[in-house]
Design an enzyme around this catalytic site. Structure first.
Site, PDB file in Angstrom:
ATOM      1  N   TYR A 118       8.071  11.328  -2.329  1.00 22.36           N
ATOM      2  CA  TYR A 118       7.716  10.137  -2.793  1.00 22.36           C
ATOM      3  C   TYR A 118       8.870   9.175  -2.446  1.00 22.36           C
ATOM      4  O   TYR A 118       8.865   8.218  -1.627  1.00 22.36           O
ATOM      5  CB  TYR A 118       7.083   9.822  -4.216  1.00 22.36           C
ATOM      6  CG  TYR A 118       7.065   8.318  -4.309  1.00 22.36           C
ATOM      7  CD1 TYR A 118       6.206   7.516  -4.022  1.00 22.36           C
ATOM      8  CD2 TYR A 118       8.182   7.964  -5.206  1.00 22.36           C
ATOM      9  CE1 TYR A 118       6.082   6.145  -4.215  1.00 22.36           C
ATOM     10  CE2 TYR A 118       7.894   6.354  -5.579  1.00 22.36           C
ATOM     11  CZ  TYR A 118       7.080   5.794  -5.356  1.00 22.36           C
ATOM     12  OH  TYR A 118       7.075   4.290  -5.272  1.00 22.36           O
ATOM     13  N   ALA A 142       0.974  -1.311  -0.133  1.00 26.57           N
ATOM     14  CA  ALA A 142      -0.115   0.000   0.015  1.00 26.57           C
ATOM     15  C   ALA A 142       0.953   1.291  -0.191  1.00 26.57           C
ATOM     16  O   ALA A 142       1.945   1.201   0.915  1.00 26.57           O
ATOM     17  CB  ALA A 142      -0.755  -0.109   1.264  1.00 26.57           C
TER      18      ALA A 142
HETATM   19  N1  LIG Z   1       4.697   0.346 -10.169  1.00 15.99           N
HETATM   20  C1  LIG Z   1       6.106   0.758  -9.985  1.00 15.99           C
HETATM   21  O1  LIG Z   1       6.562   0.772 -10.880  1.00 15.99           O
HETATM   22  C2  LIG Z   1       6.624   0.804  -8.710  1.00 15.99           C
HETATM   23  C3  LIG Z   1       8.078   0.994  -8.651  1.00 15.99           C
HETATM   24  C4  LIG Z   1       8.579   1.132  -7.166  1.00 15.99           C
HETATM   25  C5  LIG Z   1       7.727   0.946  -6.131  1.00 15.99           C
HETATM   26  N2  LIG Z   1       6.500   0.633  -6.438  1.00 15.99           N
HETATM   27  C6  LIG Z   1       5.651   0.484  -5.031  1.00 15.99           C
HETATM   28  O2  LIG Z   1       5.023  -0.661  -5.107  1.00 15.99           O
HETATM   29  C7  LIG Z   1       3.578  -0.419  -4.285  1.00 15.99           C
HETATM   30  C8  LIG Z   1       2.513  -0.809  -5.588  1.00 15.99           C
HETATM   31  O3  LIG Z   1       2.649   0.042  -6.629  1.00 15.99           O
HETATM   32  P1  LIG Z   1       1.461  -0.083  -7.586  1.00 15.99           P
HETATM   33  O4  LIG Z   1       2.237   0.351  -8.970  1.00 15.99           O
HETATM   34  O5  LIG Z   1       1.026  -1.278  -7.379  1.00 15.99           O
HETATM   35  O6  LIG Z   1       0.545   1.317  -7.398  1.00 15.99           O
HETATM   36  P2  LIG Z   1      -1.014   1.084  -6.987  1.00 15.99           P
HETATM   37  O7  LIG Z   1      -1.313   2.588  -6.675  1.00 15.99           O
HETATM   38  O8  LIG Z   1      -1.816   0.370  -8.284  1.00 15.99           O
HETATM   39  O9  LIG Z   1      -0.949   0.250  -5.988  1.00 15.99           O
HETATM   40  C9  LIG Z   1      -0.851   0.728  -4.528  1.00 15.99           C
HETATM   41  C10 LIG Z   1      -2.243   0.461  -3.727  1.00 15.99           C
HETATM   42  O10 LIG Z   1      -2.271   0.850  -2.412  1.00 15.99           O
HETATM   43  C11 LIG Z   1      -3.537   1.284  -2.018  1.00 15.99           C
HETATM   44  N3  LIG Z   1      -3.144   2.412  -0.702  1.00 15.99           N
HETATM   45  C12 LIG Z   1      -2.667   3.502  -0.898  1.00 15.99           C
HETATM   46  N4  LIG Z   1      -2.669   4.071   0.095  1.00 15.99           N
HETATM   47  C13 LIG Z   1      -3.410   3.311   0.870  1.00 15.99           C
HETATM   48  C14 LIG Z   1      -3.671   3.305   2.335  1.00 15.99           C
HETATM   49  N5  LIG Z   1      -3.482   4.366   3.272  1.00 15.99           N
HETATM   50  N6  LIG Z   1      -4.309   2.178   3.049  1.00 15.99           N
HETATM   51  C15 LIG Z   1      -4.697   1.282   2.174  1.00 15.99           C
HETATM   52  N7  LIG Z   1      -4.498   1.043   1.052  1.00 15.99           N
HETATM   53  C16 LIG Z   1      -3.693   2.211   0.312  1.00 15.99           C
HETATM   54  C17 LIG Z   1      -4.087   1.715  -3.145  1.00 15.99           C
HETATM   55  O11 LIG Z   1      -5.530   1.894  -3.424  1.00 15.99           O
HETATM   56  C18 LIG Z   1      -3.547   0.874  -4.261  1.00 15.99           C
HETATM   57  O12 LIG Z   1      -4.417  -0.406  -4.462  1.00 15.99           O
HETATM   58  C19 LIG Z   1       3.766   0.980  -3.916  1.00 15.99           C
HETATM   59  O13 LIG Z   1       3.889   0.882  -2.606  1.00 15.99           O
HETATM   60  C20 LIG Z   1       4.764   1.544  -4.771  1.00 15.99           C
HETATM   61  O14 LIG Z   1       5.378   2.582  -4.003  1.00 15.99           O
HETATM   62  C21 LIG Z   1       5.888   0.500  -7.317  1.00 15.99           C
END
Ligand SMILES: NC(=O)c1ccc[n+]([C@@H]2O[C@H](COP(=O)([O-])OP(=O)(O)OC[C@H]3O[C@@H](n4cnc5c(N)ncnc54)[C@H](O)[C@@H]3O)[C@@H](O)[C@H]2O)c1
Length: 304
Positions: A146, A79
């Site tokens: 971020y 999350a």
């Molecule tokens: N996609 C990428 O390229 C990437 C790269 C590096 C790190 N990340 C990390 O991976 C994780 C997932 O990323 P993603 O791309 O699937 O993004 P995403 O936005 O699709 O997923 C994040 C999820 O967290 C939930 N969320 C956010 N805040 C919340 C809260 N306070 N309580 C409960 N749920 C909450 C959102 O509703 C969402 O479903 C994130 O933590 C992100 O920082 C992603």
């Protein structure tokens, strides 16, 4: 065993939830997501399964989430708020969500003696590190709230692991792409933006000169890394999760084909990013399998 996934209705979390649902070693999966950027649609295929318990809650609200940590063996913490540009205008929101949210997760783990956390950390901690591939001991140089919030959350996880004798694996994800990645908004990654533009017969927008490069890793490879980390004996480790190769945005545009349009650079955008992945290959025996060119062609095919 029982596991808990935060952010399990998001892009990466939904693929992880699907994969773990089919894993016989796992009996119950608690998915906590407040659906700010995630969606129930992402997990519609598994929501009705009796192994899955979906909880629409905010990780910032410890009292509403703590009881779900009872009898859980591993927490997958995904999350988070993820929009780099948005974080520059709303630093407090990002710190509350990504750092204090993580503190709540760690407190819940402590309360119910949960011994392991796998964290979705970010390669953004390396900042503008140059063209060479980056290993995990590269100096941290955050360039946005971020990146700062994700890196501080990783530090907090390390600290709690020391104090409470728990285990962590922090996966520093590079640029994750694949089915269900957000196609709209600031955070949408370039591959998703190109997919949307292709679908709408619009020119591909290239930020800056297009010579910036990224290490694109497929979401299904990323899911494998989470899984391997959770079952591995390796503990208290930080791993890069990328492919070890990087491609320029111009090259990605070439794979898509069609008209292009150059647009100005955005705040917080990095120039280069390439992972060194020898550590994760050695420890977790994880190797990214998906080929970028072929995977993009598949994503384009699925648009129709
Ligand atoms: N996609 C990428 O390229 C990437 C790269 C590096 C790190 N990340 C990390 O991976 C994780 C997932 O990323 P993603 O791309 O699937 O993004 P995403 O936005 O699709 O997923 C994040 C999820 O967290 C939930 N969320 C956010 N805040 C919340 C809260 N306070 N309580 C409960 N749920 C909450 C959102 O509703 C969402 O479903 C994130 O933590 C992100 O920082 C992603």
């Amino acid at each position: 065993m029982n596991v808990l996934i935060t952010g399990g209705a998001g892009f990466i979390g939904s693929h992880l939830s699907e994969n773990l649902k089919n894993d016989k070693r796992i009996k119950k999966i608690y998915i906590i997501d407040n659906l700010t950027s995630g969606s129930k649609k992402n997990i519609s295929g598994i929501l009705k399964d009796k192994k899955i318990k979906f909880i629409k809650q905010d990780i910032k609200n410890i009292n509403k989430i703590k009881n779900y940590f009872k009898n859980v063996s591993v927490v997958f913490h995904l999350a988070g708020l993820v929009d780099v540009a948005n974080s520059i205008n709303n630093p407090l929101k990002y710190l509350k969500n990504n750092l204090l949210g993580t503190l709540n997760i760690l407190e819940c783990m402590k309360l119910y003696n949960v011994k392991k956390i796998i964290f979705a950390a970010s390669s953004s901690c390396y900042g503008n590190a140059g063209k060479n591939s980056i290993n995990e001991s590269q100096k941290v140089e955050t360039e946005s709230p971020y990146a700062y919030s994700k890196n501080s959350a990783e530090e907090l996880i390390k600290l709690f692991s020391k104090i409470n004798k728990t285990n962590f694996v922090s996966l520093r994800l590079f640029n994750v792409y694949g089915q269900r990645a957000k196609m709209t908004g600031n955070y949408a990654s370039v591959i998703s933006i190109f997919l949307r533009q292709k679908k709408n017969n619009k020119p591909l927008t290239i930020v800056g000169d297009g010579n910036q490069s990224r290490d694109f890793v497929h979401v299904l490879d990323v899911v494998e890394a989470f899984k391997k980390a959770s079952f591995s004996k390796n503990k208290n480790k930080v791993y890069n999760i990328g492919t070890g190769k990087s491609e320029t945005i111009n090259k990605i545009a070439k794979i898509f084909g069609g008209k292009k349009k150059f647009i100005p650079k955005r705040a917080g955008d990095l120039r280069f990013s390439k992972a060194k992945i020898s550590k994760v290959k050695k420890d977790l025996k994880w190797i990214p399998k998906k080929k970028l060119n072929k995977s993009i062609q598949e994503l384009i095919k699925n648009l129709c």
